[in-house]
Design a protein around this motif. Structure first.
Motif, PDB file in Angstrom:
ATOM      1  N   ARG A  59       0.823  -1.216   0.000  1.00  0.00           N
ATOM      2  CA  ARG A  59       0.000   0.000   0.000  1.00  0.00           C
ATOM      3  C   ARG A  59       0.861   1.271   0.000  1.00  0.00           C
ATOM      4  NH1 ARG A  59      -1.510   2.868   4.415  1.00  0.00           N
ATOM      5  NH2 ARG A  59      -3.369   4.167   4.229  1.00  0.00           N
ATOM      6  N   GLY A 185       1.387 -15.707  -3.810  1.00  0.00           N
ATOM      7  CA  GLY A 185       2.560 -14.850  -3.759  1.00  0.00           C
ATOM      8  C   GLY A 185       3.321 -15.035  -2.461  1.00  0.00           C
ATOM      9  N   THR A 186       4.499 -14.410  -2.414  1.00  0.00           N
ATOM     10  CA  THR A 186       5.365 -14.561  -1.236  1.00  0.00           C
ATOM     11  C   THR A 186       5.639 -13.208  -0.575  1.00  0.00           C
ATOM     12  OG1 THR A 186       7.270 -14.444  -2.699  1.00  0.00           O
ATOM     13  CG2 THR A 186       6.495 -16.647  -2.107  1.00  0.00           C
ATOM     14  N   GLY A 187       4.667 -12.307  -0.673  1.00  0.00           N
ATOM     15  CA  GLY A 187       4.806 -11.004  -0.013  1.00  0.00           C
ATOM     16  C   GLY A 187       4.495 -11.105   1.475  1.00  0.00           C
ATOM     17  N   LYS A 213      11.571 -18.726  -5.061  1.00  0.00           N
ATOM     18  CA  LYS A 213      10.787 -18.285  -3.898  1.00  0.00           C
ATOM     19  C   LYS A 213       9.981 -19.452  -3.320  1.00  0.00           C
ATOM     20  CE  LYS A 213      10.136 -13.385  -5.150  1.00  0.00           C
ATOM     21  NZ  LYS A 213       9.093 -12.385  -5.455  1.00  0.00           N
ATOM     22  N   MET A 253      -5.289 -12.363  -3.562  1.00  0.00           N
ATOM     23  CA  MET A 253      -4.361 -11.239  -3.511  1.00  0.00           C
ATOM     24  C   MET A 253      -4.391 -10.326  -4.724  1.00  0.00           C
ATOM     25  SD  MET A 253      -2.658 -10.786  -0.965  1.00  0.00           S
ATOM     26  CE  MET A 253      -2.233 -11.513   0.557  1.00  0.00           C
TER      27      MET A 253
HETATM   28  N1  NAP Z   1      -7.192  -5.720   2.617  1.00  0.00           N
HETATM   29  C1  NAP Z   1      -6.226  -5.411   3.474  1.00  0.00           C
HETATM   30  O1  NAP Z   1      -6.451  -5.162   4.656  1.00  0.00           O
HETATM   31  C2  NAP Z   1      -4.819  -5.436   2.985  1.00  0.00           C
HETATM   32  C3  NAP Z   1      -3.760  -5.324   3.902  1.00  0.00           C
HETATM   33  C4  NAP Z   1      -2.451  -5.453   3.435  1.00  0.00           C
HETATM   34  C5  NAP Z   1      -2.236  -5.629   2.069  1.00  0.00           C
HETATM   35  N2  NAP Z   1      -3.284  -5.658   1.214  1.00  0.00           N
HETATM   36  C6  NAP Z   1      -3.075  -5.874  -0.220  1.00  0.00           C
HETATM   37  O2  NAP Z   1      -2.548  -7.189  -0.380  1.00  0.00           O
HETATM   38  C7  NAP Z   1      -1.648  -7.218  -1.467  1.00  0.00           C
HETATM   39  C8  NAP Z   1      -0.286  -7.720  -0.998  1.00  0.00           C
HETATM   40  O3  NAP Z   1       0.221  -6.806  -0.056  1.00  0.00           O
HETATM   41  P1  NAP Z   1       1.647  -7.051   0.620  1.00  0.00           P
HETATM   42  O4  NAP Z   1       1.968  -5.840   1.418  1.00  0.00           O
HETATM   43  O5  NAP Z   1       1.706  -8.396   1.253  1.00  0.00           O
HETATM   44  O6  NAP Z   1       2.535  -7.057  -0.701  1.00  0.00           O
HETATM   45  P2  NAP Z   1       4.068  -7.342  -0.908  1.00  0.00           P
HETATM   46  O7  NAP Z   1       4.708  -7.708   0.372  1.00  0.00           O
HETATM   47  O8  NAP Z   1       4.616  -6.215  -1.695  1.00  0.00           O
HETATM   48  O9  NAP Z   1       4.023  -8.679  -1.794  1.00  0.00           O
HETATM   49  C9  NAP Z   1       3.953  -8.667  -3.149  1.00  0.00           C
HETATM   50  C10 NAP Z   1       4.114 -10.122  -3.649  1.00  0.00           C
HETATM   51  O10 NAP Z   1       2.887 -10.565  -4.219  1.00  0.00           O
HETATM   52  C11 NAP Z   1       3.135 -11.458  -5.277  1.00  0.00           C
HETATM   53  N3  NAP Z   1       2.364 -11.048  -6.456  1.00  0.00           N
HETATM   54  C12 NAP Z   1       2.583  -9.985  -7.270  1.00  0.00           C
HETATM   55  N4  NAP Z   1       1.645  -9.935  -8.232  1.00  0.00           N
HETATM   56  C13 NAP Z   1       0.824 -10.996  -8.030  1.00  0.00           C
HETATM   57  C14 NAP Z   1      -0.302 -11.506  -8.688  1.00  0.00           C
HETATM   58  N5  NAP Z   1      -0.795 -10.919  -9.770  1.00  0.00           N
HETATM   59  N6  NAP Z   1      -0.904 -12.624  -8.211  1.00  0.00           N
HETATM   60  C15 NAP Z   1      -0.425 -13.235  -7.130  1.00  0.00           C
HETATM   61  N7  NAP Z   1       0.667 -12.799  -6.429  1.00  0.00           N
HETATM   62  C16 NAP Z   1       1.285 -11.693  -6.897  1.00  0.00           C
HETATM   63  C17 NAP Z   1       4.637 -11.456  -5.539  1.00  0.00           C
HETATM   64  O11 NAP Z   1       5.153 -12.660  -4.971  1.00  0.00           O
HETATM   65  P3  NAP Z   1       5.675 -13.823  -5.928  1.00  0.00           P
HETATM   66  O12 NAP Z   1       6.765 -13.223  -6.775  1.00  0.00           O
HETATM   67  O13 NAP Z   1       6.144 -14.886  -5.014  1.00  0.00           O
HETATM   68  O14 NAP Z   1       4.502 -14.268  -6.767  1.00  0.00           O
HETATM   69  C18 NAP Z   1       5.128 -10.230  -4.757  1.00  0.00           C
HETATM   70  O15 NAP Z   1       6.420 -10.412  -4.246  1.00  0.00           O
HETATM   71  C19 NAP Z   1      -1.612  -5.796  -2.034  1.00  0.00           C
HETATM   72  O16 NAP Z   1      -2.548  -5.694  -3.086  1.00  0.00           O
HETATM   73  C20 NAP Z   1      -2.066  -4.944  -0.867  1.00  0.00           C
HETATM   74  O17 NAP Z   1      -2.641  -3.741  -1.287  1.00  0.00           O
HETATM   75  C21 NAP Z   1      -4.568  -5.559   1.648  1.00  0.00           C
END
Ligand code: NAP
Length: 353
Positions: A59, A185-187, A213, A253
């Protein structure tokens, strides 16, 4: 006399008048500058925290790029998640004392129960104040005690990514030990979700863009990884890996077509926790499939302070250690944002010496 001297030492902790703080003068990381500003003075119900670490979330990438649709005022201080030590308290503060180790809550003022509207409870590093600064002054209700067993760098990863995974897996997702979870994903959020699921012995399937990963994630207890780049139809693999049954809970995600794949991959009466927008912030759903599968779609929006506290106790009890991909120096914060943009394995953290 001796008592008076001790008291003065405890309540005034060598706080400078000025501090460093990262500020955006406009959208775009090229507008992120390290400025010198006065250290804030806490009001009666506020707490001054010396920041130890700040963790970044996807975010923060969206907010610094375009504000995510929010009418932000500049200069704008980014980031929502921090850990630190209390160095000064206002005259009416009752929840904290000097030296307490604390973390921020992501959604300011959401104490428990249903989420208040964003006007009343803004998220930090968005419509609420940001934390990428040497000192942060916040109302005491917006802070929580850090877990006892974690370092400040580890604690800083919890307010958004940790709590979102906690809500998706346990409080709303209600995952059971005999069930299958899919994490995408691995975030940060996904790896916390895998760790929580592992702590109860659930079966965990993980999708990722990279075999490397997937191999790294095996140490977290996943039973199988699916490379979503080599195999766009990852939902077929979930079906195969569950003998045609599908997953009981999926942490969704990406949005867009990925949500349809999640619906294909979920078991009869299964749950999809809608968390991320990594592809798009909308999706089209085949309603008959939702009806015939009797699926539940669970909207996840971080969580309350009470949930954060429950999660911190659980993390201490189960000795869970957040997965940290890299730690950057405060002066190198723009490099941390670049890392976030490239895609992290777990969390990216900025440490403030
Ligand atoms: N609703 C809520 O309360 C909430 C809270 C936190 C985050 N979020 C949302 O959740 C998402 C992840 O957040 P984060 O902070 O964990 O992100 P992050 O740590 O930046 O993780 C991103 C990881 O997601 C994977 N990814 C990228 N594009 C993808 C796709 N199209 N499909 C599946 N996996 C994908 C990649 O891993 P790989 O290379 O291993 O595939 C990337 O390293 C974001 O959209 C964020 O806005 C929502």
């Amino acid at each position: 006399m001796k008592f008076e001297i001790t008291l003065k030492k405890n309540t005034e902790m060598n706080i400078p008048n000025l501090m460093k703080q990262w500020e955006l003068s406009d959208f775009g990381l090229n507008n992120l500058k390290l400025n010198t500003v006065p250290v804030p003075t806490p009001g009666p119900k506020e707490v001054l925290v010396k920041t130890a670490a700040v963790s970044l979330n996807y975010r923060d990438h969206l907010v610094t790029s375009n504000g995510m649709g929010m009418p932000l005022a500049f200069p704008f201080v980014p980031a929502s998640d921090m850990s630190g030590a209390v160095v000064k308290i206002g005259s009416r503060v009752s929840r904290f004392k000097i030296n307490d180790k604390v973390i921020s809550t992501n959604i300011a003022g959401w104490i428990e129960g249903p989420a208040p509207s964003p006007d009343i409870a803004p998220s930090l590093g968005g419509m609420g104040p940001g934390v990428l600064a040497e000192y942060v002054c916040l109302p005491e209700d917006w802070l929580s005690l850090a877990p006892k067993n974690l370092s400040p760098v580890e604690s800083a990863t919890l307010p958004c990514a940790g709590l979102t995974a906690w809500m998706a897996v346990f409080e709303k997702g209600k995952l059971k030990s005999n069930e299958t979870l899919v994490v995408q994903g691995t975030g940060g959020v996904s790896l916390f979700a895998a760790q929580f699921a592992f702590s109860i012995g659930a079966n965990i399937l993980l999708t990722s863009s990279s075999d490397d990963k997937i191999n790294r994630a095996k140490s977290l207890g996943i039973s199988a990884g699916i490379n979503r780049f080599n195999n766009e139809d990852w939902h077929h693999n979930v079906s195969q890996l569950t003998s045609g049954r599908g997953a009981d809970l999926i942490i969704e995600m990406a949005g867009s077509e990925n949500l349809q794949k999640s619906l294909d991959a979920v078991a009869q009466e299964g749950r999809i926790a809608i968390v991320g927008v990594l592809e798009a912030a909308d999706a089209t759903l085949p309603i008959f499939k939702v009806l015939s599968k009797r699926s539940s779609l669970l909207g996840i929006g971080v969580g309350s302070r009470k949930s954060l506290e429950a999660m911190c106790s659980y993390i201490d009890l189960h000795e869970i250690r957040p997965v940290i991909d890299a730690i950057y120096r405060f002066e190198d914060s723009p490099k941390a944002f670049d890392h976030l943009k490239r895609g992290a394995f777990g969390k990216v953290v900025i440490e403030i010496q």
